[in-house]
Design a protein around this motif. Structure first.
Motif, mmCIF file in Angstrom:
data_model
loop_
_atom_site.group_PDB
_atom_site.id
_atom_site.type_symbol
_atom_site.label_atom_id
_atom_site.label_comp_id
_atom_site.label_asym_id
_atom_site.label_seq_id
_atom_site.Cartn_x
_atom_site.Cartn_y
_atom_site.Cartn_z
ATOM 1 N N VAL A 280 0.838 -1.198 0.000
ATOM 2 C CA VAL A 280 0.000 0.000 0.000
ATOM 3 C C VAL A 280 0.873 1.247 0.000
ATOM 4 N N THR A 281 1.937 1.232 0.794
ATOM 5 C CA THR A 281 2.858 2.372 0.841
ATOM 6 C C THR A 281 3.418 2.667 -0.541
ATOM 7 N N MET A 282 3.799 1.628 -1.268
ATOM 8 C CA MET A 282 4.367 1.813 -2.604
ATOM 9 C C MET A 282 3.324 2.354 -3.582
ATOM 10 N N GLU A 283 2.064 1.919 -3.450
ATOM 11 C CA GLU A 283 1.026 2.420 -4.349
ATOM 12 C C GLU A 283 0.737 3.895 -4.087
ATOM 13 N N VAL A 284 0.793 4.304 -2.824
ATOM 14 C CA VAL A 284 0.501 5.696 -2.470
ATOM 15 C C VAL A 284 1.674 6.603 -2.831
ATOM 16 N N GLU B 245 8.223 5.894 -5.360
ATOM 17 C CA GLU B 245 9.594 5.783 -4.859
ATOM 18 C C GLU B 245 9.883 6.727 -3.688
ATOM 19 N N LYS B 246 8.935 7.587 -3.347
ATOM 20 C CA LYS B 246 9.163 8.533 -2.261
ATOM 21 C C LYS B 246 9.272 7.803 -0.931
ATOM 22 N N LYS B 247 10.176 8.251 -0.065
ATOM 23 C CA LYS B 247 10.366 7.647 1.246
ATOM 24 C C LYS B 247 9.621 8.471 2.299
ATOM 25 N N ALA B 248 8.613 7.885 2.908
ATOM 26 C CA ALA B 248 7.853 8.552 3.962
ATOM 27 C C ALA B 248 7.002 7.499 4.662
ATOM 28 N N THR B 249 6.424 7.859 5.786
ATOM 29 C CA THR B 249 5.576 6.946 6.554
ATOM 30 C C THR B 249 4.125 7.337 6.345
ATOM 31 N N HIS C 228 4.135 12.832 7.607
ATOM 32 C CA HIS C 228 3.273 11.987 6.780
ATOM 33 C C HIS C 228 3.036 12.628 5.409
ATOM 34 N N PRO C 229 2.931 11.823 4.362
ATOM 35 C CA PRO C 229 2.722 12.353 3.002
ATOM 36 C C PRO C 229 1.237 12.648 2.760
ATOM 37 N N LEU C 230 0.706 13.649 3.429
ATOM 38 C CA LEU C 230 -0.734 13.899 3.391
ATOM 39 C C LEU C 230 -1.222 14.319 2.006
ATOM 40 N N LYS C 231 -0.383 15.043 1.267
ATOM 41 C CA LYS C 231 -0.774 15.452 -0.080
ATOM 42 C C LYS C 231 -0.944 14.222 -0.982
ATOM 43 N N GLU C 232 0.002 13.311 -0.933
ATOM 44 C CA GLU C 232 -0.082 12.101 -1.746
ATOM 45 C C GLU C 232 -1.262 11.228 -1.320
ATOM 46 N N GLU C 233 -1.510 11.178 -0.011
ATOM 47 C CA GLU C 233 -2.639 10.384 0.468
ATOM 48 C C GLU C 233 -3.971 10.961 -0.012
ATOM 49 N N GLU C 234 -4.080 12.286 -0.031
ATOM 50 C CA GLU C 234 -5.304 12.918 -0.524
ATOM 51 C C GLU C 234 -5.502 12.610 -2.017
#
Length: 306
Positions: free
Chosen positions: A213-217, A220-224, A274-280
Motif C-alpha cells: 500500500v505504501t508503494m502504491e501511495v 519511490e518517495k520515502k515517507a511513513t 506523513h505524506p498527506l498530499k499524496e494520500e489525498e
C-alpha cells in the motif's frame, strides 16, 4: 449483536447534512471484480489484480517468512534479520481464526464498512447516524465517541492502535495493529497480553500488505503513510462498500482532531512526517474510480458532510 446487517440508504438529517462525494464514471463494462463488486477503474484494477489482491492482509501462525524486500522495508536502516524475526514472533502470537470480514459477508447481501478518521471536519457534520448504519465501523487510534455521537456515531467494531497509545484502548473493541517498523512488530507480538485480550480479538496487518500500500501511495518517495490510508485500503479489499469519514483538513484548511486541540507546531510536524498530499490524491483516485465514498464534513467551502 455487535454487527448488524444494514444497507446504507440515503439519509436526510434535520439540521445539518451528511451527503457524500462519489464517482461520476460512465457505465462501461467492469474491468475487474473487487470483493465481488464490479469495478470499472483501470487504474485500480491494475493495482488490485496485479499486486495487492495477491498479498495476505493479516499475519497468521504458520505464515512463511516475510520476503527480503518486506524485511528491508520494515527494518528501514536497521537489521533485516531482526525485522524478519519480529514478524515471525508477531505471527506466532495470533490465532488462525477465520477472517471476521469473510464471516460477515456470508450473512448479508453486501458488507458495508465505515472508516472513521479523527479530522475536526466531523464537528457539526451530523454524520453519526450514517456512520452507525454500517455493518463494520473502523476507528483510528484513540478518538473519542462519547459526547460526539451526533457527529461521529457511537458504534465501534475495530480500533486501530500503536504502542504509544495502547493505554487508550477502549473495551470491547477488536484491535487492528498496523506495524511500519521492527519496534512496532515486537510490540504487536505482546499486544494481546498487554491489552488483556484473547488473540482472536487482535488482527495484525501483514507487513507485506503495509509495504504494498505504501508503494502504491508514494511510488519511490520515502515517507511513513498514516494508519488511516492503510486501513482505508484494507477495507477496500475486505468490504463490498466503503464509506470514509473524518479525513482531511478542517474548515480553516488545517489538520486538527475533533476531540482534542493540536498545537500549530504539532500540526506542522504531522504534515512534514506523513505524506498527506499524496494520500489525498490517492483517496481522490479511489473516489473517481467508484471504489470508495468520502464524506468530507465541514470545510471552508461547505458546511455539509459531503
Amino acid at each position: 449483536m455487535l454487527y448488524r446487517s444494514r444497507l446504507i440508504a440515503k439519509w436526510v438529517p434535520t439540521d445539518g447534512d451528511c451527503t457524500s462525494v462519489s464517482s461520476t464514471q460512465s457505465s462501461n463494462e467492469a474491468l475487474c471484480y473487487r470483493v465481488g463488486v464490479p469495478t470499472k477503474s483501470k487504474w485500480f484494477c491494475d493495482i488490485y489484480m496485479n499486486r495487492t489482491s495477491k498479498i495476505k492482509i493479516f499475519l497468521t501462525p504458520g505464515d512463511p517468512p516475510i520476503s527480503s524486500e518486506t524485511a528491508s522495508f520494515i527494518a528501514r536502516k536497521g537489521s533485516t534479520s531482526l525485522a524478519a524475526k519480529a514478524a515471525a514472533a508477531a505471527a506466532a502470537s495470533t490465532v488462525s481464526n477465520e477472517n471476521i470480514f469473510d464471516q460477515l459477508r456470508r450473512t448479508r447481501e453486501k458488507l458495508t464498512c465505515a472508516v472513521v478518521g479523527n479530522s475536526a471536519n466531523l464537528l457539526n457534520s451530523r454524520c453519526g447516524p450514517v456512520i452507525d448504519q454500517n455493518d463494520v465501523v473502523i476507528r483510528m487510534n484513540a478518538a473519542a465517541t462519547k459526547g460526539y455521537e451526533k457527529d461521529v456515531g457511537s458504534r465501534t467494531t475495530f480500533q486501530s492502535l500503536y504502542q504509544r497509545i495502547e493505554k487508550e484502548y477502549k473495551k470491547p473493541n477488536k484491535v487492528l495493529l498496523v506495524s511500519v517498523h521492527t519496534k512496532e512488530l515486537r510490540w504487536a507480538a505482546r499486544a494481546a497480553g498487554n491489552l488483556h485480550l484473547t488473540p482472536s480479538d487482535v488482527y495484525l496487518v501483514h507487513p507485506a500488505f503495509v509495504r504494498a500500500v505504501t508503494m502504491e501511495v508514494l511510488g519511490e518517495k520515502k515517507a511513513t503513510i498514516t494508519s488511516g490510508a492503510l486501513l482505508l485500503t484494507l477495507a477496500v479489499h475486505l468490504c463490498n462498500e466503503v464509506n470514509v469519514f473524518g479525513f482531511g483538513r478542517n474548515e480553516k484548511g488545517l489538520y486538527s482532531h475533533y476531540d482534542r486541540e493540536i498545537a500549530p507546531e504539532r500540526a506542522l510536524k504531522i504534515v512534514s512526517f506523513h505524506p498527506l498530499k499524496e494520500e489525498e490524491e490517492y483517496r481522490n483516485k479511489l473516489v473517481e474510480g467508484g471504489i470508495i465514498r468520502v464524506y468530507k464534513g465541514k470545510t471552508n467551502s461547505s458546511s455539509l458532510c459531503e
